[in-house]
Design a protein around this motif. Structure first.
Motif, PDB file in Angstrom:
ATOM      1  N   VAL A 278       9.272 -28.168 -61.864  1.00  0.00           N
ATOM      2  CA  VAL A 278      10.398 -28.333 -60.951  1.00  0.00           C
ATOM      3  C   VAL A 278      11.592 -27.513 -61.429  1.00  0.00           C
ATOM      4  CG1 VAL A 278      12.058 -29.987 -59.991  1.00  0.00           C
ATOM      5  CG2 VAL A 278       9.634 -30.582 -60.110  1.00  0.00           C
ATOM      6  N   ALA A 279      11.852 -27.514 -62.727  1.00  0.00           N
ATOM      7  CA  ALA A 279      12.963 -26.731 -63.272  1.00  0.00           C
ATOM      8  C   ALA A 279      12.742 -25.237 -63.027  1.00  0.00           C
ATOM      9  CB  ALA A 279      13.137 -27.018 -64.758  1.00  0.00           C
ATOM     10  N   ASP A 280      11.512 -24.756 -63.238  1.00  0.00           N
ATOM     11  CA  ASP A 280      11.199 -23.349 -62.983  1.00  0.00           C
ATOM     12  C   ASP A 280      11.356 -23.014 -61.504  1.00  0.00           C
ATOM     13  OD1 ASP A 280      10.643 -22.923 -65.664  1.00  0.00           O
ATOM     14  OD2 ASP A 280       8.465 -23.020 -65.410  1.00  0.00           O
ATOM     15  N   GLU A 281      10.863 -23.892 -60.642  1.00  0.00           N
ATOM     16  CA  GLU A 281      10.983 -23.683 -59.197  1.00  0.00           C
ATOM     17  C   GLU A 281      12.460 -23.659 -58.772  1.00  0.00           C
ATOM     18  OE1 GLU A 281       9.810 -25.986 -55.056  1.00  0.00           O
ATOM     19  OE2 GLU A 281       8.730 -26.513 -56.892  1.00  0.00           O
ATOM     20  N   ALA A 282      13.254 -24.536 -59.360  1.00  0.00           N
ATOM     21  CA  ALA A 282      14.683 -24.583 -59.041  1.00  0.00           C
ATOM     22  C   ALA A 282      15.386 -23.301 -59.466  1.00  0.00           C
ATOM     23  CB  ALA A 282      15.329 -25.797 -59.704  1.00  0.00           C
ATOM     24  N   ALA A 283      15.044 -22.793 -60.639  1.00  0.00           N
ATOM     25  CA  ALA A 283      15.653 -21.540 -61.115  1.00  0.00           C
ATOM     26  C   ALA A 283      15.254 -20.369 -60.222  1.00  0.00           C
ATOM     27  CB  ALA A 283      15.257 -21.285 -62.563  1.00  0.00           C
ATOM     28  N   ARG A 284      13.990 -20.328 -59.786  1.00  0.00           N
ATOM     29  CA  ARG A 284      13.554 -19.269 -58.868  1.00  0.00           C
ATOM     30  C   ARG A 284      14.277 -19.373 -57.530  1.00  0.00           C
ATOM     31  NH1 ARG A 284       8.614 -20.515 -61.171  1.00  0.00           N
ATOM     32  NH2 ARG A 284       8.030 -21.820 -59.398  1.00  0.00           N
ATOM     33  N   ALA A 285      14.455 -20.592 -57.038  1.00  0.00           N
ATOM     34  CA  ALA A 285      15.164 -20.794 -55.768  1.00  0.00           C
ATOM     35  C   ALA A 285      16.609 -20.315 -55.889  1.00  0.00           C
ATOM     36  CB  ALA A 285      15.121 -22.263 -55.365  1.00  0.00           C
ATOM     37  N   ALA A 286      17.227 -20.555 -57.025  1.00  0.00           N
ATOM     38  CA  ALA A 286      18.599 -20.097 -57.254  1.00  0.00           C
ATOM     39  C   ALA A 286      18.658 -18.574 -57.210  1.00  0.00           C
ATOM     40  CB  ALA A 286      19.117 -20.624 -58.584  1.00  0.00           C
ATOM     41  N   ARG A 287      17.731 -17.931 -57.898  1.00  0.00           N
ATOM     42  CA  ARG A 287      17.681 -16.459 -57.908  1.00  0.00           C
ATOM     43  C   ARG A 287      17.453 -15.913 -56.497  1.00  0.00           C
ATOM     44  NH1 ARG A 287      12.715 -14.885 -60.416  1.00  0.00           N
ATOM     45  NH2 ARG A 287      11.986 -15.066 -58.297  1.00  0.00           N
ATOM     46  N   ASP A 288      16.520 -16.513 -55.765  1.00  0.00           N
ATOM     47  CA  ASP A 288      16.222 -16.061 -54.406  1.00  0.00           C
ATOM     48  C   ASP A 288      17.421 -16.229 -53.479  1.00  0.00           C
ATOM     49  OD1 ASP A 288      13.672 -15.424 -55.282  1.00  0.00           O
ATOM     50  OD2 ASP A 288      12.733 -17.188 -54.362  1.00  0.00           O
ATOM     51  N   ALA A 289      18.149 -17.336 -53.642  1.00  0.00           N
ATOM     52  CA  ALA A 289      19.328 -17.580 -52.808  1.00  0.00           C
ATOM     53  C   ALA A 289      20.407 -16.541 -53.084  1.00  0.00           C
ATOM     54  CB  ALA A 289      19.867 -18.995 -53.054  1.00  0.00           C
ATOM     55  N   VAL A 290      20.560 -16.163 -54.336  1.00  0.00           N
ATOM     56  CA  VAL A 290      21.551 -15.145 -54.684  1.00  0.00           C
ATOM     57  C   VAL A 290      21.100 -13.771 -54.165  1.00  0.00           C
ATOM     58  CG1 VAL A 290      22.632 -13.911 -56.608  1.00  0.00           C
ATOM     59  CG2 VAL A 290      22.517 -16.411 -56.614  1.00  0.00           C
ATOM     60  N   ASP A 291      19.800 -13.480 -54.267  1.00  0.00           N
ATOM     61  CA  ASP A 291      19.293 -12.231 -53.699  1.00  0.00           C
ATOM     62  C   ASP A 291      19.610 -12.168 -52.201  1.00  0.00           C
ATOM     63  OD1 ASP A 291      18.321 -11.374 -56.138  1.00  0.00           O
ATOM     64  OD2 ASP A 291      16.222 -11.848 -55.682  1.00  0.00           O
ATOM     65  N   ASP A 292      19.388 -13.271 -51.499  1.00  0.00           N
ATOM     66  CA  ASP A 292      19.696 -13.332 -50.068  1.00  0.00           C
ATOM     67  C   ASP A 292      21.195 -13.136 -49.824  1.00  0.00           C
ATOM     68  OD1 ASP A 292      17.037 -13.785 -49.503  1.00  0.00           O
ATOM     69  OD2 ASP A 292      17.276 -15.950 -49.156  1.00  0.00           O
ATOM     70  N   LEU A 293      21.999 -13.701 -50.697  1.00  0.00           N
ATOM     71  CA  LEU A 293      23.445 -13.561 -50.566  1.00  0.00           C
ATOM     72  C   LEU A 293      23.872 -12.097 -50.650  1.00  0.00           C
ATOM     73  CD1 LEU A 293      26.066 -15.277 -50.325  1.00  0.00           C
ATOM     74  CD2 LEU A 293      26.165 -15.267 -52.817  1.00  0.00           C
ATOM     75  N   PHE A 294      23.210 -11.357 -51.507  1.00  0.00           N
ATOM     76  CA  PHE A 294      23.503  -9.928 -51.653  1.00  0.00           C
ATOM     77  C   PHE A 294      22.749  -9.079 -50.641  1.00  0.00           C
ATOM     78  CE2 PHE A 294      25.158 -11.201 -55.787  1.00  0.00           C
ATOM     79  CZ  PHE A 294      26.253 -10.366 -55.928  1.00  0.00           C
ATOM     80  N   GLY A 295      21.873  -9.726 -49.870  1.00  0.00           N
ATOM     81  CA  GLY A 295      21.141  -9.006 -48.847  1.00  0.00           C
ATOM     82  C   GLY A 295      20.014  -8.159 -49.371  1.00  0.00           C
ATOM     83  N   GLU A 296      19.462  -8.559 -50.516  1.00  0.00           N
ATOM     84  CA  GLU A 296      18.351  -7.803 -51.115  1.00  0.00           C
ATOM     85  C   GLU A 296      17.026  -8.302 -50.609  1.00  0.00           C
ATOM     86  OE1 GLU A 296      20.621  -6.814 -55.283  1.00  0.00           O
ATOM     87  OE2 GLU A 296      18.767  -7.925 -55.362  1.00  0.00           O
TER      88      GLU A 296
END
Length: 82
Positions: free
Chosen positions: A64-82
Motif C-alpha cells: 500500500v505504501a509503494d502504491e501510494a508513492a506511485r500514485a503521488a508521482r503519477d499525480a504530479v506527472d499529470d499536474l505537469f502534463g507529462e
C-alpha cells in the motif's frame, strides 16, 4: 494553467494522491498510524509513506505504501502534463 505549478501545489497534489490510496485500502479509524511526507525541491519529488495498519488487515502495508508513492508521482506527472 499558465507556467509550471508552484512547489506548494506539487506537494499538495502528491500528498492528496498518496493519502487517497492509503485511505482507500484501510479505514482511517482502523489505522494505528500513517504518515505521508512529501518534498519538492529543485525539481526533485520525494515521497515517503508510512502505514501501520491493524494486525488483522488484509492489505499489505508495504504494498500500500509503494502504491501510494506511485500514485503521488503519477499525480504530479499529470499536474505537469507529462
Amino acid at each position: 494553467m499558465a507556467g509550471e505549478p508552484s512547489d506548494e501545489a506539487v506537494v499538495e497534489t502528491a500528498s492528496e494522491a498518496a493519502e487517497g490510496v492509503v485511505l482507500s485500502r484501510y479505514r482511517q479509524a482502523d489505522l494505528t498510524d500513517f504518515d505521508v511526507a512529501v518534498t519538492f525541491e529543485d525539481g526533485v519529488l520525494e515521497v515517503d509513506v508510512y502505514v501501520n495498519p491493524p494486525e488483522d488487515a488484509e492489505a499489505d502495508a508495504d504494498e500500500v505504501a509503494d502504491e501510494a508513492a506511485r500514485a503521488a508521482r503519477d499525480a504530479v506527472d499529470d499536474l505537469f502534463g507529462e
